[in-house]
Design a protein around this motif. Structure first.
Motif, PDB file in Angstrom:
ATOM      1  N   VAL A  29       0.828  -1.197   0.000  1.00 37.12           N
ATOM      2  CA  VAL A  29       0.000   0.000   0.000  1.00 37.12           C
ATOM      3  C   VAL A  29       0.867   1.253   0.000  1.00 37.12           C
ATOM      4  O   VAL A  29       0.587   2.239  -0.666  1.00 37.12           O
ATOM      5  CB  VAL A  29      -0.938   0.000   1.223  1.00 37.12           C
ATOM      6  N   PHE A  30       1.955   1.210   0.754  1.00 33.03           N
ATOM      7  CA  PHE A  30       2.787   2.388   0.910  1.00 33.03           C
ATOM      8  C   PHE A  30       3.715   2.628  -0.282  1.00 33.03           C
ATOM      9  O   PHE A  30       4.235   3.706  -0.455  1.00 33.03           O
ATOM     10  CB  PHE A  30       3.658   2.253   2.165  1.00 33.03           C
ATOM     11  N   GLN A  31       3.967   1.625  -1.090  1.00 39.53           N
ATOM     12  CA  GLN A  31       4.991   1.726  -2.117  1.00 39.53           C
ATOM     13  C   GLN A  31       4.563   2.642  -3.256  1.00 39.53           C
ATOM     14  O   GLN A  31       3.692   2.320  -4.040  1.00 39.53           O
ATOM     15  CB  GLN A  31       5.329   0.340  -2.664  1.00 39.53           C
ATOM     16  N   VAL A  32       5.192   3.802  -3.374  1.00 40.18           N
ATOM     17  CA  VAL A  32       4.946   4.727  -4.476  1.00 40.18           C
ATOM     18  C   VAL A  32       6.262   5.159  -5.096  1.00 40.18           C
ATOM     19  O   VAL A  32       6.313   6.094  -5.873  1.00 40.18           O
ATOM     20  CB  VAL A  32       4.166   5.974  -3.997  1.00 40.18           C
ATOM     21  N   GLY A  33       7.336   4.494  -4.762  1.00 34.15           N
ATOM     22  CA  GLY A  33       8.660   4.814  -5.263  1.00 34.15           C
ATOM     23  C   GLY A  33       9.674   3.997  -4.488  1.00 34.15           C
ATOM     24  O   GLY A  33       9.313   3.123  -3.701  1.00 34.15           O
ATOM     25  N   PRO A  34      10.968   4.256  -4.687  1.00 31.29           N
ATOM     26  CA  PRO A  34      11.996   3.536  -3.915  1.00 31.29           C
ATOM     27  C   PRO A  34      11.766   3.736  -2.413  1.00 31.29           C
ATOM     28  O   PRO A  34      11.635   4.864  -1.951  1.00 31.29           O
ATOM     29  CB  PRO A  34      13.300   4.191  -4.384  1.00 31.29           C
ATOM     30  N   GLN A  44      -8.775   4.450  -2.568  1.00 32.00           N
ATOM     31  CA  GLN A  44      -8.376   3.105  -2.965  1.00 32.00           C
ATOM     32  C   GLN A  44      -7.925   3.078  -4.424  1.00 32.00           C
ATOM     33  O   GLN A  44      -6.908   2.456  -4.764  1.00 32.00           O
ATOM     34  CB  GLN A  44      -9.535   2.129  -2.737  1.00 32.00           C
ATOM     35  N   VAL A  45      -8.680   3.749  -5.269  1.00 30.77           N
ATOM     36  CA  VAL A  45      -8.325   3.813  -6.689  1.00 30.77           C
ATOM     37  C   VAL A  45      -6.999   4.543  -6.866  1.00 30.77           C
ATOM     38  O   VAL A  45      -6.122   4.102  -7.628  1.00 30.77           O
ATOM     39  CB  VAL A  45      -9.443   4.501  -7.498  1.00 30.77           C
ATOM     40  N   LEU A  46      -6.825   5.643  -6.154  1.00 31.80           N
ATOM     41  CA  LEU A  46      -5.596   6.417  -6.262  1.00 31.80           C
ATOM     42  C   LEU A  46      -4.393   5.598  -5.790  1.00 31.80           C
ATOM     43  O   LEU A  46      -3.317   5.647  -6.396  1.00 31.80           O
ATOM     44  CB  LEU A  46      -5.719   7.708  -5.456  1.00 31.80           C
ATOM     45  N   SER A  47      -4.562   4.845  -4.702  1.00 31.16           N
ATOM     46  CA  SER A  47      -3.474   3.992  -4.212  1.00 31.16           C
ATOM     47  C   SER A  47      -3.087   2.969  -5.269  1.00 31.16           C
ATOM     48  O   SER A  47      -1.901   2.684  -5.477  1.00 31.16           O
ATOM     49  CB  SER A  47      -3.883   3.289  -2.917  1.00 31.16           C
ATOM     50  N   MET A  80      -1.089   4.595  -7.972  1.00 35.15           N
ATOM     51  CA  MET A  80       0.281   4.819  -7.530  1.00 35.15           C
ATOM     52  C   MET A  80       1.136   3.555  -7.643  1.00 35.15           C
ATOM     53  O   MET A  80       2.358   3.628  -7.748  1.00 35.15           O
ATOM     54  CB  MET A  80       0.288   5.317  -6.088  1.00 35.15           C
ATOM     55  N   LEU A  81       0.465   2.402  -7.596  1.00 33.26           N
ATOM     56  CA  LEU A  81       1.172   1.133  -7.745  1.00 33.26           C
ATOM     57  C   LEU A  81       1.352   0.760  -9.212  1.00 33.26           C
ATOM     58  O   LEU A  81       1.867  -0.311  -9.524  1.00 33.26           O
ATOM     59  CB  LEU A  81       0.421   0.025  -7.017  1.00 33.26           C
ATOM     60  N   HIS A 128      -4.569  18.301 -13.608  1.00 33.30           N
ATOM     61  CA  HIS A 128      -4.858  18.124 -15.029  1.00 33.30           C
ATOM     62  C   HIS A 128      -4.295  16.830 -15.605  1.00 33.30           C
ATOM     63  O   HIS A 128      -4.472  16.567 -16.802  1.00 33.30           O
ATOM     64  CB  HIS A 128      -4.304  19.314 -15.820  1.00 33.30           C
ATOM     65  N   SER A 129      -3.628  16.031 -14.789  1.00 32.86           N
ATOM     66  CA  SER A 129      -3.080  14.768 -15.268  1.00 32.86           C
ATOM     67  C   SER A 129      -2.917  13.822 -14.089  1.00 32.86           C
ATOM     68  O   SER A 129      -2.916  14.246 -12.930  1.00 32.86           O
ATOM     69  CB  SER A 129      -1.723  14.980 -15.945  1.00 32.86           C
ATOM     70  N   THR A 130      -2.772  12.548 -14.403  1.00 30.15           N
ATOM     71  CA  THR A 130      -2.570  11.560 -13.342  1.00 30.15           C
ATOM     72  C   THR A 130      -1.287  11.844 -12.582  1.00 30.15           C
ATOM     73  O   THR A 130      -1.244  11.741 -11.350  1.00 30.15           O
ATOM     74  CB  THR A 130      -2.524  10.144 -13.937  1.00 30.15           C
ATOM     75  N   ALA A 131      -0.230  12.213 -13.300  1.00 31.20           N
ATOM     76  CA  ALA A 131       1.047  12.510 -12.644  1.00 31.20           C
ATOM     77  C   ALA A 131       0.907  13.678 -11.675  1.00 31.20           C
ATOM     78  O   ALA A 131       1.439  13.652 -10.553  1.00 31.20           O
ATOM     79  CB  ALA A 131       2.113  12.820 -13.693  1.00 31.20           C
TER      80      ALA A 131
END
Length: 256
Positions: A40-45, A202-205, A208-209, A241-244
């Motif tokens: 759940v927490f992983q969004v990068g290194p 939940q969708v956003l998490s 992020m994965l 304006h974007s997912t990023a």
């Protein structure tokens, strides 16, 4: 200043533990129970660690700290973190820990297990370069009402999402608990209106994965059209304006 901050932090943590001692760490059991949380927490290194609040000591750090900070797991400790934290962010760390302790002292033991603490700060890698860490913590063990004895911490490198700005603190409610976002150091306890719904979080998490809309739909047993509608609504709500841009703002604001 680092030594004084360390001593002050230890006093804060002892108060958070109500001067009780945590039970012996069963590493295998803790990892088994909380393995899903790590995803759940992983969004990068990232790397994770177990923190004994009653002693103010890190009990175990994952090997991935070598990749993120450049130091071996056995070298990572609270004094190490303090000595490598950006001097401008150290006062924020102390203020946030004090306010987090005040907040958790208002909670029942069951409520304490349903909150995630989230804030950011800069820390220096062994190569001398500062990166921005997203510091996320959940409670693993509680004692008397209001006391926290052991926590699981995840440090994620979010330098790609947040290059500048002051550290911000959020207290994220899980399992239906209210969230407190962008908490001022003098206003802990004042509720804020959730920016995103539980399903949107939940969708956003999942986004992020790195999951696509169809994968997210299958994960939550909903249609792809519903997922796309959630994505559109989140962009409108957050004025992105974007997912990023949505992901970057969510990390900065502590929405997930």
């Amino acid at each position: 200043m680092t030594l004084l901050a360390f001593q002050e932090a230890k006093e804060i943590w002892q108060k958070a533990a109500y001067y009780q001692e945590a039970s012996p760490l069963d590493l295998a059991l803790e990892l088994q129970i909380h393995r899903k949380l790590l995803n759940v927490f992983q969004v990068g290194p990232y790397y994770y660690y177990f923190f004994n609040v009653s002693t103010g000591e890190i009990e175990h750090t994952s090997d991935a700290v070598q990749k993120v900070l450049g130091c071996p797991p056995e070298a990572f400790s609270v004094p190490y973190a303090f000595s490598h934290m950006h001097p401008e962010d150290l006062p924020y760390f102390i203020q946030f820990e004090r306010k987090v302790t005040e907040f958790f002292r208002q909670l029942t033991p069951s409520q304490a297990l349903q909150y995630k603490v989230s804030y950011d700060f800069r820390i220096r890698r062994t190569n001398g370069v500062y990166i921005r860490i997203l510091h996320q913590v959940v409670t693993l063990e509680v004692g008397a009402p209001g006391s926290v004895l052991r926590t699981l911490g995840i440090h994620t490198d979010i330098s790609a999402f947040k290059q500048a700005g002051t550290p911000t603190l959020s207290l994220i409610g899980m399992e239906g608990q209210p969230s407190y976002l962008n908490v001022a150091t003098d206003s802990v306890g004042l509720p804020s209106k959730p920016v995103l719904t539980l399903r949107e979080k939940q969708v956003l998490s999942a986004i992020m994965l790195g999951k696509a809309s169809k994968q997210i739909a299958d994960l939550f047993s909903i249609t792809k059209e519903t997922v796309d509608r959630h994505r559109k609504n989140m962009l409108e709500k957050t004025q992105t304006h974007s997912t990023a841009e949505l992901v970057a703002k969510a990390l900065q604001e502590g929405w997930v």
